[in-house]
Motif scaffolding. Structure first.
Motif: not given
Length: 115
Positions: A26-27, A32-35, A46-51, A99-104
């Protein structure tokens, strides 16, 4: 553990199935994570992180070593604040909404207090 049967793409998971997330996959996913192997803390600025594409604290042998220290420090600060001040919840209506998708799991809108 699946609480009910669910289809994920071409796969079907039965109720009671255990699902493990491959965090390194995933990481390090270039979608989701260029390079992904480059150390670049600015990728978060300053960027929105995809859930569900970044899960910093997790369980297992590779969990964050600073997790327990940060939780201990948080408890000390919180207990000191609670002993010193009186807090009153301001957003009573939505304070319990998760929150709908945050872990924890965290509150969707936060907890706003009057001190």
């Amino acid at each position: 553990v699946c609480s009910e049967a669910v289809s994920v793409g071409p796969h079907t998971l039965s109720k009671g199935s255990t699902l493990m997330v491959h965090l390194q996959g995933v990481h390090h996913n270039p979608v989701f994570w260029p390079d992904p192997l480059k150390y670049d803390p600015n990728r978060f600025y300053g960027k929105e992180i995809t859930p569900y594409t970044f899960i910093p604290f997790i369980e297992g042998p590779r969990m964050c070593l600073g997790q327990y220290l940060s939780l201990l420090e948080s408890k000390i600060v919180l207990s000191t604040l609670l002993m010193t001040y009186r807090f009153e919840l301001v957003n009573v209506e939505d304070a319990g909404v998760k929150h709908s998708f945050m872990v924890p799991i965290i509150p969707k809108t936060g907890h706003y207090m009057k001190i």
